[in-house]
Design a protein around this motif. Structure first.
Motif, short mmCIF file in Angstrom:
data_model
loop_
_atom_site.label_atom_id
_atom_site.label_comp_id
_atom_site.label_asym_id
_atom_site.label_seq_id
_atom_site.Cartn_x
_atom_site.Cartn_y
_atom_site.Cartn_z
N VAL A 197 136.31 50.71 49.58
CA VAL A 197 136.32 49.53 50.46
C VAL A 197 137.51 48.63 50.09
O VAL A 197 138.24 48.15 50.96
CB VAL A 197 135.00 48.74 50.36
N SER B 212 145.36 45.09 55.91
CA SER B 212 145.89 43.91 56.59
C SER B 212 147.41 44.05 56.79
O SER B 212 147.94 43.72 57.84
CB SER B 212 145.55 42.64 55.82
N PHE C 236 124.71 48.71 46.68
CA PHE C 236 124.63 47.31 46.28
C PHE C 236 123.18 46.82 46.31
O PHE C 236 122.69 46.22 45.36
CB PHE C 236 125.49 46.50 47.26
N ILE D 240 143.36 41.02 63.69
CA ILE D 240 142.63 41.91 62.77
C ILE D 240 143.21 41.81 61.37
O ILE D 240 142.48 41.74 60.38
CB ILE D 240 142.69 43.37 63.29
N LEU E 77 141.12 40.63 57.95
CA LEU E 77 141.08 41.40 56.70
C LEU E 77 141.63 40.58 55.54
O LEU E 77 141.04 40.55 54.45
CB LEU E 77 141.88 42.69 56.86
N CYS E 78 142.74 39.89 55.79
CA CYS E 78 143.38 39.09 54.75
C CYS E 78 142.45 37.97 54.26
O CYS E 78 142.30 37.77 53.05
CB CYS E 78 144.65 38.46 55.32
N VAL F 272 139.67 39.39 52.15
CA VAL F 272 140.15 39.81 50.83
C VAL F 272 140.36 38.60 49.92
O VAL F 272 139.85 38.56 48.80
CB VAL F 272 141.47 40.60 50.94
N TRP F 273 141.08 37.57 50.41
CA TRP F 273 141.41 36.45 49.53
C TRP F 273 140.18 35.62 49.18
O TRP F 273 140.06 35.14 48.07
CB TRP F 273 142.54 35.60 50.10
N LEU G 226 131.68 40.19 45.75
CA LEU G 226 131.57 41.62 46.03
C LEU G 226 130.93 41.87 47.39
O LEU G 226 131.38 42.74 48.15
CB LEU G 226 130.73 42.30 44.95
N ALA G 227 129.90 41.10 47.69
CA ALA G 227 129.21 41.27 48.97
C ALA G 227 130.17 40.98 50.13
O ALA G 227 130.19 41.71 51.13
CB ALA G 227 127.99 40.36 49.05
N LEU H 119 133.41 41.32 50.06
CA LEU H 119 134.37 42.42 50.13
C LEU H 119 133.78 43.59 50.93
O LEU H 119 134.42 44.16 51.80
CB LEU H 119 134.74 42.88 48.72
N ILE H 120 132.51 43.94 50.61
CA ILE H 120 131.87 45.06 51.28
C ILE H 120 131.65 44.75 52.77
O ILE H 120 131.72 45.63 53.63
CB ILE H 120 130.53 45.41 50.58
N THR I 59 133.59 42.87 54.64
CA THR I 59 134.84 42.65 55.40
C THR I 59 135.18 43.75 56.41
O THR I 59 135.53 43.44 57.54
CB THR I 59 136.00 42.38 54.42
N PRO I 60 135.09 45.06 56.05
CA PRO I 60 135.39 46.07 57.06
C PRO I 60 134.45 45.99 58.27
O PRO I 60 134.87 46.23 59.40
CB PRO I 60 135.19 47.40 56.33
N VAL I 61 133.20 45.65 58.02
CA VAL I 61 132.23 45.54 59.12
C VAL I 61 132.60 44.34 60.00
O VAL I 61 132.55 44.42 61.23
CB VAL I 61 130.79 45.42 58.58
N ARG J 90 135.52 43.25 60.37
CA ARG J 90 136.72 43.68 61.10
C ARG J 90 136.33 44.41 62.39
O ARG J 90 136.91 44.18 63.45
CB ARG J 90 137.56 44.58 60.19
N VAL J 91 135.33 45.32 62.28
CA VAL J 91 134.87 46.04 63.47
C VAL J 91 134.29 45.06 64.48
O VAL J 91 134.58 45.13 65.69
CB VAL J 91 133.83 47.13 63.10
#
Lengths: 287, 94
Positions: A66, A74, A230, B7, B11-12, B15-16, B46-47, B49-50, B52-54, B56-57
């Protein structure tokens, strides 16, 4: 050899944290360049060097997938090296395949599949190493690809020119992405090693766009798995946090470097990772 | 509205924000020892981060809706639905 058993050094020690961070940085860098998750680096490093339990190492490596994807995507999306529409289209096959693979896991022998996929990957690595790019040959036109508007273009900083390409053989892409999903659900391997070759060898996509698009996709497939690990409590914070941080920064660096590196170098890095993964999988199946 | 920059920013941002939470949480653990606050901040990082891809969708779904791109709205909705299904299945079978 570096050997830091978890019992002797608390994982929250700054030294261990920093070492895991550095190794994960390398994993994120390589993974983002090659379009794979970097599990091939993270899992052995955590289990062999730091004595992390395999289950927790695998959970951390899914978090790493991930992180690789999110950290690099990005940049790849902004620079249009990752083909967003193609990625989203193929994600349908990957996430469905991953769900199917997870459901099948109780019914099939993982051992035989490891050998099967390992052999398939070794064959693919050999093909990729010969550099027979689909773009060099005549590509069949794809009305479906036209209709779905998946053709792409990006500015290649290494070649210093705009690279435009037409995508073809969507059926192959969809099938292999589905298989990659099944493999990740069933065997816990990242799907990148299967998707990059089919995009490059069959679908007419330049290697940089392949690894960037694969990178864009793998985070979504891994997110569902990571969320489950998790919630089950397999994600050990003291391990997963340095892994996630290191991989994120590594992937950021990799994504910034990638467009300036020649496509052939990216291909060689990918082939080496693919060959190593193939060997690792055959070994898992045989032993 | 071009989808790529939006998008990329989603994501950025994910992440940050997760990096900030994880760095704060880990730093706190080292300085003050692992207490419920530092562990909570780390877990949240962590949560995020995990997730973030979702996210994004989900953001793409909104963008395709704004573009009135029916095919890609369907594609994105299917991805989200399968993700939700995988997550529920994984959570109940664990």
């Amino acid at each position: 050899m570096l050997w830091i058993p978890m019992e002797q050094v608390p994982m929250d020690s700054p030294l261990t944290f920093t070492l895991i961070l550095l190794i994960s940085y390398a994993a994120g860098l390589l993974g983002s360049l090659a379009g794979v998750g970097g599990g091939i680096v993270v899992v052995p490093a955590l289990t062999l060097l730091f004595g992390v339990e395999i289950k927790q190492a695998i959970a951390a490596s899914i978090v790493a997938v991930v992180a690789t994807s999110t950290g690099a995507a990005s940049t790849y999306v902004r620079d249009r090296v990752a083909n967003m529409r193609l990625g989203m289209l193929l994600e349908v096959a990957t996430v469905t395949g991953a769900l199917g693979g997870a459901l099948l896991a109780a019914w099939v022998s993982a051992r035989a599949l490891f050998v099967l996929f390992g052999g398939l990957m070794a064959y693919t690595a050999w093909n990729m190493s010969r550099n027979k790019r689909a773009a060099d040959r005549d590509l069949p036109p794809s009305p479906l690809a036209d209709r779905l508007k998946v053709h792409g273009a990006y500015y290649d900083q290494a070649a210093q020119r705009e690279v435009a390409y037409r995508v073809t053989r969507l059926g192959w892409g969809f099938t292999v992405s589905g298989l990659a999903g099944v493999a990740s659900g069933l065997l816990g391997i990242g799907g990148g090693v299967l998707k990059v070759p089919v995009m490059n060898l069959l679908m007419g996509i330049p290697v940089k766009a392949c690894t960037a698009t694969s990178n864009f996709m793998i985070g979504v497939t891994a997110a569902a798995g990571a969320a489950v690990y998790f919630m089950r409590g397999d994600v050990r914070l003291a391990v997963a946090a340095p892994v996630a941080l290191g991989v994120l920064f590594g992937a950021k660096t990799g994504a910034r470097m990638m467009n300036r590196i020649h496509g052939n170098v990216i291909r060689i890095i990918f082939v080496i990772i693919l060959a190593l993964t193939a060997a690792q999988m055959c070994w898992k199946g045989w032993r | 509205m071009k989808p790529e920059p939006v998008i990329s920013n989603v994501l950025c941002l994910g992440v940050w924000m997760s990096v900030a939470l994880m760095v704060t949480g880990s730093g706190w653990c080292f300085i003050a020892g692992a207490d419920s606050l530092s562990v909570g901040v780390l877990t949240a990082g962590l949560a995020l981060l995990i997730a973030t891809p979702v996210l994004r969708v989900a953001a793409s779904l909104v963008l395709f809706w704004l573009e009135r791109d029916r095919i890609y709205m369907l594609i994105t909705a299917v991805v989200l639905a399968v993700l939700a299904g995988s997550f529920i299945l994984g959570a109940i079978s664990g």
